[in-house]
Design a protein around this motif. Structure first.
Motif, PDB file in Angstrom:
ATOM      1  N   UNK A  28       1.008  -1.184  -0.091  1.00 50.83           N
ATOM      2  CA  UNK A  28       0.071  -0.103   0.012  1.00 50.83           C
ATOM      3  C   UNK A  28       0.908   1.057  -0.119  1.00 50.83           C
ATOM      4  N   UNK A  29       0.729   2.152  -1.167  1.00 56.91           N
ATOM      5  CA  UNK A  29       1.517   3.443  -0.929  1.00 56.91           C
ATOM      6  C   UNK A  29       0.714   4.785  -0.813  1.00 56.91           C
ATOM      7  N   UNK A  30       0.986   5.339   0.096  1.00 55.18           N
ATOM      8  CA  UNK A  30       0.128   6.728   0.008  1.00 55.18           C
ATOM      9  C   UNK A  30       0.625   7.733  -1.076  1.00 55.18           C
ATOM     10  N   UNK A  31      -0.322   7.934  -1.861  1.00 53.72           N
ATOM     11  CA  UNK A  31      -0.043   9.006  -2.904  1.00 53.72           C
ATOM     12  C   UNK A  31      -0.569  10.564  -2.453  1.00 53.72           C
ATOM     13  N   UNK A  32       0.364  11.344  -2.181  1.00 57.16           N
ATOM     14  CA  UNK A  32       0.058  12.877  -1.721  1.00 57.16           C
ATOM     15  C   UNK A  32       0.103  13.526  -2.705  1.00 57.16           C
ATOM     16  N   UNK A  40      -3.016   0.365  -3.662  1.00 58.71           N
ATOM     17  CA  UNK A  40      -2.422  -0.838  -3.834  1.00 58.71           C
ATOM     18  C   UNK A  40      -1.559  -0.897  -4.961  1.00 58.71           C
ATOM     19  N   UNK A  41      -0.155  -1.262  -4.746  1.00 56.25           N
ATOM     20  CA  UNK A  41       0.781  -1.118  -5.732  1.00 56.25           C
ATOM     21  C   UNK A  41       1.216  -2.583  -6.205  1.00 56.25           C
ATOM     22  N   UNK A  42       1.126  -3.038  -7.527  1.00 54.94           N
ATOM     23  CA  UNK A  42       1.867  -4.124  -7.911  1.00 54.94           C
ATOM     24  C   UNK A  42       3.173  -3.940  -8.569  1.00 54.94           C
ATOM     25  N   UNK A  43       4.121  -4.996  -8.585  1.00 55.74           N
ATOM     26  CA  UNK A  43       5.093  -4.833  -9.378  1.00 55.74           C
ATOM     27  C   UNK A  43       4.927  -4.258 -10.744  1.00 55.74           C
ATOM     28  N   UNK A  44       5.532  -3.356 -11.320  1.00 55.86           N
ATOM     29  CA  UNK A  44       5.473  -2.871 -12.567  1.00 55.86           C
ATOM     30  C   UNK A  44       4.549  -1.880 -12.853  1.00 55.86           C
ATOM     31  N   UNK A  45       3.830  -1.405 -11.796  1.00 52.54           N
ATOM     32  CA  UNK A  45       2.986  -0.186 -11.826  1.00 52.54           C
ATOM     33  C   UNK A  45       3.619   1.010 -12.062  1.00 52.54           C
ATOM     34  N   UNK A  46       3.122   1.836 -12.962  1.00 47.58           N
ATOM     35  CA  UNK A  46       3.739   3.305 -13.049  1.00 47.58           C
ATOM     36  C   UNK A  46       3.191   4.070 -12.252  1.00 47.58           C
ATOM     37  N   UNK A  67      -8.328   7.632  -9.906  1.00 49.15           N
ATOM     38  CA  UNK A  67      -9.471   8.211 -10.711  1.00 49.15           C
ATOM     39  C   UNK A  67     -10.652   7.316 -10.832  1.00 49.15           C
ATOM     40  N   UNK A  68     -10.344   5.986 -10.949  1.00 46.15           N
ATOM     41  CA  UNK A  68     -11.220   4.879 -11.118  1.00 46.15           C
ATOM     42  C   UNK A  68     -12.188   4.572  -9.844  1.00 46.15           C
ATOM     43  N   UNK A  69     -11.205   4.390  -8.847  1.00 49.72           N
ATOM     44  CA  UNK A  69     -11.958   3.969  -7.500  1.00 49.72           C
ATOM     45  C   UNK A  69     -12.051   4.900  -6.390  1.00 49.72           C
ATOM     46  N   UNK A  70     -11.161   6.081  -6.307  1.00 52.44           N
ATOM     47  CA  UNK A  70     -11.152   6.939  -5.114  1.00 52.44           C
ATOM     48  C   UNK A  70     -11.628   8.151  -5.230  1.00 52.44           C
ATOM     49  N   UNK A  71     -11.306   8.831  -6.447  1.00 50.39           N
ATOM     50  CA  UNK A  71     -11.807  10.265  -6.558  1.00 50.39           C
ATOM     51  C   UNK A  71     -11.840  10.822  -8.075  1.00 50.39           C
ATOM     52  N   UNK A  72     -12.919  10.633  -8.565  1.00 47.75           N
ATOM     53  CA  UNK A  72     -13.219  10.676  -9.976  1.00 47.75           C
ATOM     54  C   UNK A  72     -12.903  12.303 -10.496  1.00 47.75           C
ATOM     55  N   UNK A  73     -12.505  13.155  -9.633  1.00 51.51           N
ATOM     56  CA  UNK A  73     -12.354  14.289  -9.853  1.00 51.51           C
ATOM     57  C   UNK A  73     -10.940  14.893 -10.201  1.00 51.51           C
ATOM     58  N   UNK A 119       8.869   3.970  -1.132  1.00 47.27           N
ATOM     59  CA  UNK A 119       8.639   2.750  -0.205  1.00 47.27           C
ATOM     60  C   UNK A 119       7.312   3.010   0.411  1.00 47.27           C
ATOM     61  N   UNK A 120       6.825   3.958   1.063  1.00 48.79           N
ATOM     62  CA  UNK A 120       5.435   3.982   1.606  1.00 48.79           C
ATOM     63  C   UNK A 120       4.644   5.373   1.171  1.00 48.79           C
ATOM     64  N   UNK A 121       5.615   6.236   0.509  1.00 49.50           N
ATOM     65  CA  UNK A 121       4.927   7.661   0.374  1.00 49.50           C
ATOM     66  C   UNK A 121       5.422   8.005  -0.893  1.00 49.50           C
ATOM     67  N   UNK A 122       4.496   8.638  -1.748  1.00 45.91           N
ATOM     68  CA  UNK A 122       4.694   9.379  -3.199  1.00 45.91           C
ATOM     69  C   UNK A 122       4.194  10.438  -3.021  1.00 45.91           C
ATOM     70  N   UNK A 123       4.817  11.665  -3.239  1.00 45.03           N
ATOM     71  CA  UNK A 123       4.160  13.062  -3.366  1.00 45.03           C
ATOM     72  C   UNK A 123       4.096  13.178  -4.729  1.00 45.03           C
ATOM     73  N   UNK A 124       2.843  13.655  -5.286  1.00 43.60           N
ATOM     74  CA  UNK A 124       2.682  13.947  -6.689  1.00 43.60           C
ATOM     75  C   UNK A 124       2.412  15.469  -6.845  1.00 43.60           C
TER      76      UNK A 124
END
Lengths: 277, 127, 143
Positions: A10-14, A34-40, A49-55, A91-96
């Motif tokens: 599980x990685x937190x996208x900020x 939830x992050x799989x191997x190979x996910x960009x 966008x699909x599952x958490x916040x469409x805006x 590792x656990x956090x990703x700021x975008x």
């Protein structure tokens, strides 16, 4: 080795959010992905966008590092969302965040107009001393492999704006042309078919020109296509200094061939097709 | 216009500085050990050693060269940094003029001081 | 067309200094700026102070005003700034005139850039700076 398709972490996208109709300043919203191997990172944004916040808004098109639409600031470094593996940088956090040094239109969408305007100023196309040559060419231009290599690297630019976001000079200087337009200028200056170097010097030599590059090197480090703008800019400086000292190469356009020449064609090689343009 | 012109001279000044300022550092801080240019005791910056150098025309020339080159390099570098802050053209012009005045003023002061010190040192040696 | 509001996302001076996932050349650039400004400040004062000698005022000579420990320490800082600014400047003169950065080449992943080509120069510069700092420190402490 994790099984493909199964989430390994599980990685937190900020993610920086900004709605021009509602918000005065951008703010950050966090999402658990939830992050799989190979996910960009682009895949991660799609998951949100699909599952958490469409805006959530961002710009992308080809999802394979060709179009240059999805440049973003990922954990403090400009990169394309589509060719950055989440597990390589987080590792656990990703700021975008949206690319800095560009105005934000909405969420992760930067307004790249200023870069395109600067690109236009350097006349990023082949200039001929004889203008008629551009429209009514008299023959082909001969260029050796060596001559091709002197600019080929700089022609791979996809105008994603990552270098402009990484440049420390552009953090304060709105007039500085920046790595992308200046590298484009060098790409055409170095092209032996081009005769526009002296015309371009007026732009690259100006106060907003290349003398405000101090080789912090970030543009080359973040470039997703290996264009190496820093190298282009240093070569541009060298050519400007040589021109200033009157030691520069006089424009020597490559040899123009008036046709295939007078050699004899081998019997198993087909004739040249008729001109279509 | 002319970013390259002033930048080229900025670079050239840097190379000159490397030698002249390097020499200045050696002479002012290491010379005592070998008594190079510092015949009076081990302290190169003592008044007697200062007077000894002020008497020598080579040092007067080197002082003035170092002064001019370092002022140009330093003030141009400062101007480059300040101009990256996207100021108004009028402000930039004012800064350019102010820096030129400061530079020329300090160059004048330093050159005058070097020449006067040379005269004082010569008079001291003569009398 | 209606004017769309934009949020100005320029980093400002923080963008010169702030550490992100930046590389070593960027820190070299920041330090070059800071040391340059420091040396300039010292230099402008230095001209004024040394010019006073024509009035017979030798602030630095003997055991005068300039020999308090705080000035000795600040002098060492100026020397350190000079040592770094000079060594890094030597690298920059070479690199910015297009030497030691390699020729343009076909970019093949993983990309090697001009940064990789000039890196040995940066390492030499760092050792030169450290060497000068050590000599300066030895000199200041034994004197």
């Amino acid at each position: 080795m994790a099984e493909a398709g199964k989430a390994v972490r599980q990685i937190a996208f900020h993610v920086t959010r900004y709605n021009p109709e509602r918000d005065r300043v951008p703010f950050v919203t966090s999402y658990q992905v939830p992050v799989r191997q190979g996910m960009t990172v682009l895949d991660g944004l799609h998951y949100i966008k699909d599952n958490l916040d469409a805006t959530l808004a961002w710009r992308y098109s080809c999802r394979m590092g060709i179009c240059g639409s999805c440049g973003m600031l990922l954990n403090g470094r400009p990169a394309l969302a589509c060719n950055t593996q989440i597990l390589h940088i987080a590792n656990a956090n990703l700021t975008v965040k949206p690319l800095p040094n560009f105005p934000i239109i909405r969420d992760l969408v930067p307004d790249l107009q200023s870069m395109f305007d600067k690109h236009r100023i350097v006349e990023p196309y082949i200039l001929h001393a004889n203008e008629a040559e551009s429209d009514f060419w008299a023959g082909e231009f001969y260029q050796s492999t060596e001559q091709l290599k002197s600019y080929l690297q700089f022609s791979y630019c996809i105008l994603c704006g990552c270098c402009m976001a990484a440049c420390p000079t552009l953090a304060t200087d709105t007039r500085y042309l920046g790595p992308m337009p200046l590298a484009a200028a060098q790409r055409y200056d170095a092209d032996t078919r081009d005769e526009g170097r002296h015309a371009r010097n007026a732009v690259t030599d100006a106060q907003s020109g290349v003398s405000h590059c101090h080789y912090a090197g970030e543009c080359s480090r973040v470039c997703p296509k290996g264009v190496d703008p820093a190298k282009a800019l240093q070569l541009l400086k060298r050519s400007l200094v040589l021109d200033y000292l009157h030691l520069g190469r006089q424009t020597s356009p490559c040899k123009k061939l008036q046709g295939p020449g007078n050699g004899t064609r081998l019997p198993d090689i087909a004739a040249v097709p008729k001109k279509t343009a | 216009m002319g970013g390259t012109r002033s930048w080229t001279w900025h670079m050239a000044a840097a190379v000159v500085l490397l030698f002249v300022l390097g020499m200045h550092m050696l002479i002012m801080h290491m010379a005592g050990t070998g008594h190079w240019f510092a015949p009076y005791g081990t302290e190169p910056s003592s008044m007697r050693n200062s007077l000894f150098r002020d008497e020598n025309p080579f040092f007067i020339f080197a002082y003035i060269l170092l002064l001019g080159v370092a002022l140009y390099h330093g003030l141009y570098g400062f101007r480059t940094i300040v101009f990256e802050l996207t100021l108004k053209p009028a402000t930039e012009k004012a800064i350019t003029i102010a820096l030129a005045v400061i530079g020329l003023g300090l160059f004048g002061l330093g050159t005058w001081a070097a020449l006067v010190a040379h005269r004082i040192a010569l008079a001291g040696a003569g009398g | 067309m209606a004017e769309i509001k934009r949020y100005d996302n320029r980093l400002g001076i923080a963008g010169w200094l702030s550490g992100g996932r930046w590389g070593v050349e960027r820190y070299a650039y920041i330090l070059h700026r800071i040391t340059g400004l420091g040396i300039l400040t010292y230099f402008l004062l230095h001209i004024l102070v040394t010019s006073l000698r024509v009035k017979g005022i030798y602030l630095w000579a003997g055991h005068g005003f300039m020999h308090q420990p705080i000035f000795r320490f600040m002098e060492y800082l100026v020397f350190a700034a000079f040592a770094y600014h000079a060594s890094n400047g030597l690298r920059l003169v070479l690199v910015e005139l297009g030497f030691a950065i390699g020729k343009p080449m076909e970019p093949v992943y993983p990309y090697k850039t001009s940064l990789n080509v000039q890196r040995p120069l940066l390492v030499c510069m760092a050792f030169l700076t450290l060497g000068l700092l050590a000599v300066g420190a030895y000199w200041a402490l034994t004197k």
